[in-house]
Scaffold this active site. Structure first.
Site, short mmCIF file in Angstrom:
data_model
loop_
_atom_site.label_atom_id
_atom_site.label_comp_id
_atom_site.label_asym_id
_atom_site.label_seq_id
_atom_site.Cartn_x
_atom_site.Cartn_y
_atom_site.Cartn_z
N LEU A 282 0.86 -1.18 0.00
CA LEU A 282 0.00 0.00 0.00
C LEU A 282 0.90 1.23 0.00
O LEU A 282 1.88 1.28 0.75
CB LEU A 282 -0.90 0.03 1.24
CG LEU A 282 -2.14 -0.87 1.25
CD1 LEU A 282 -2.79 -0.84 2.62
CD2 LEU A 282 -3.14 -0.45 0.18
N ASP A 283 0.59 2.22 -0.83
CA ASP A 283 1.35 3.46 -0.83
C ASP A 283 1.28 4.12 0.54
O ASP A 283 0.33 3.88 1.30
CB ASP A 283 0.79 4.44 -1.87
CG ASP A 283 0.98 3.94 -3.29
OD1 ASP A 283 1.92 3.15 -3.52
OD2 ASP A 283 0.19 4.33 -4.17
N PRO A 284 2.26 4.97 0.89
CA PRO A 284 2.20 5.68 2.18
C PRO A 284 0.88 6.42 2.38
O PRO A 284 0.34 6.43 3.49
CB PRO A 284 3.38 6.64 2.10
CG PRO A 284 4.36 5.93 1.22
CD PRO A 284 3.52 5.25 0.18
N LEU A 285 0.35 7.02 1.32
CA LEU A 285 -0.92 7.74 1.41
C LEU A 285 -2.07 6.82 1.81
O LEU A 285 -2.99 7.22 2.52
CB LEU A 285 -1.24 8.38 0.05
CG LEU A 285 -2.65 8.97 -0.13
CD1 LEU A 285 -2.78 10.29 0.62
CD2 LEU A 285 -2.96 9.17 -1.61
N ALA A 286 -2.02 5.57 1.35
CA ALA A 286 -3.14 4.64 1.53
C ALA A 286 -3.18 4.02 2.92
O ALA A 286 -2.16 3.86 3.59
CB ALA A 286 -3.06 3.55 0.47
#
Length: 335
Positions: free
Chosen positions: A75-79
């Site tokens: 998962l991306d850091p944003l997610a």
């Protein structure tokens, strides 16, 4: 934990990752706990590790060798949301979660396009958005349902002729050929909430310089435009006005870029769009909101692991810590 199962075990479980840290950072913190737990590591291996613990940088050396740990889809850091963890033999089953159906909720913000297609990136261009209504977005959604061909973002780590796509874009090197579209399946795609201007989202502060825009144009020269670089004057003059946001809910196959769906949808309604929040609500048989009907398992809250890394606290009468009990309650034990 099933009474018939005796530790140490191999298992699959999921953590509810928060927005902010990388998936690797989350896995590394969980590893510190797993490699010191008799739930996953043999007692004699733990004793060997305990003897080495005073030596800095070598604590739990034997335990690290005794048990493997990995994750089933970054998962991306944003997610935030479901991050599947495999321990022991569970690491061999993680590939199942790369190709399985996943469910997401994502908030999209109109009028702004970024290099990463989300709010972590830099603004590439701004576009008109006031003409976009809920009905207009609803009309465009069918184009993105079912079996579709999707192009990955040019600012991605995918390689073409040995070079990352983002290197072509940043260095102004023309792409040797168009980015190849990939077949993906969007099983469901609907508007969950129409926020309009009732939100606190804003465009990223970082913006592409003229030099960066020129490099991007050179990289895309001769290729069907995937990224439009030129700002629309009307939109540039009203950047401080909160633009329209809406929340999408989707079920997609493995390999689908949620950010690309939002980006392409922005183009389809004659505007631009990027992702401002992203939640993976389900991955295979793990879900943020499990149900017996769907036969899904829940996720262990990240806060439980974070607290245990800082201070595991006292064990209970059976010798288990709080985080271990939480994992036992959610894990799938493998033979």
């Amino acid at each position: 934990m099933p009474k018939a199962v005796s530790p140490p075990v191999s298992a699959l479980f999921a953590v509810a990752k928060p927005s902010g840290p990388t998936s690797m950072a989350v896995v590394n913190d969980i590893k510190k706990l797993v490699t010191r737990s008799r739930l996953f590591v043999k007692e004699d291996e733990l004793k060997k590790a305990e003897k080495q613990r005073p030596k800095k940088g070598k604590s739990a050396k034997y335990a690290r060798e005794a048990v493997k740990i990995g994750q089933g889809g970054t998962l991306d850091p944003l997610a935030d949301g479901v991050l599947v963890i495999g321990v022991g033999k569970g690491t061999k089953r993680l590939s199942e979660f790369l190709d399985c159906v996943k469910e997401y909720r994502t908030a999209a913000l109109l009028g702004c396009e970024t290099d990463s297609f989300d709010s972590e990136g830099a603004v590439v261009r701004v576009a008109s958005w006031k003409h976009v209504t809920r009905e207009k977005v609803e009309e465009a959604l069918p184009k993105f349902r079912g079996d579709i061909q999707q192009k990955p973002p040019i600012f991605s780590a995918l390689k073409m002729d040995g070079k990352h796509l983002y290197d072509y874009a940043r260095q102004g090197i023309p792409l040797p050929r168009p980015i190849e579209a990939r077949p993906v399946t969007v099983h469901g795609l609907d508007i969950l909430e129409w926020k309009g201007s009732d939100h606190s989202f804003r465009y990223p502060e970082t913006k592409f310089t003229d030099e960066q825009k020129s490099a991007l144009e050179k990289a895309m020269h001769g290729i069907e435009d995937q990224v439009i670089v030129k700002d629309e004057p009307e939109a540039a003059a009203s950047e401080d006005t909160p633009s329209t946001a809406f929340v999408l809910q989707m079920r997609v196959s493995g390999g689908t870029y949620v950010r690309s769906i939002v980006h392409d949808l922005g183009h389809a309604v004659g505007s631009a769009a990027h992702v401002v929040t992203l939640t993976r609500s389900r991955q295979g048989r793990f879900a943020l909101e499990p149900s017996e009907e769907d036969n899904t398992l829940g996720c262990v809250p990240w806060e439980i692991f974070k607290k245990a890394v800082e201070d595991p606290g006292e064990s209970d009468a059976d010798g288990w810590h709080e985080w271990e009990r939480a994992v036992m309650d959610k894990m799938e034990v493998l033979e």
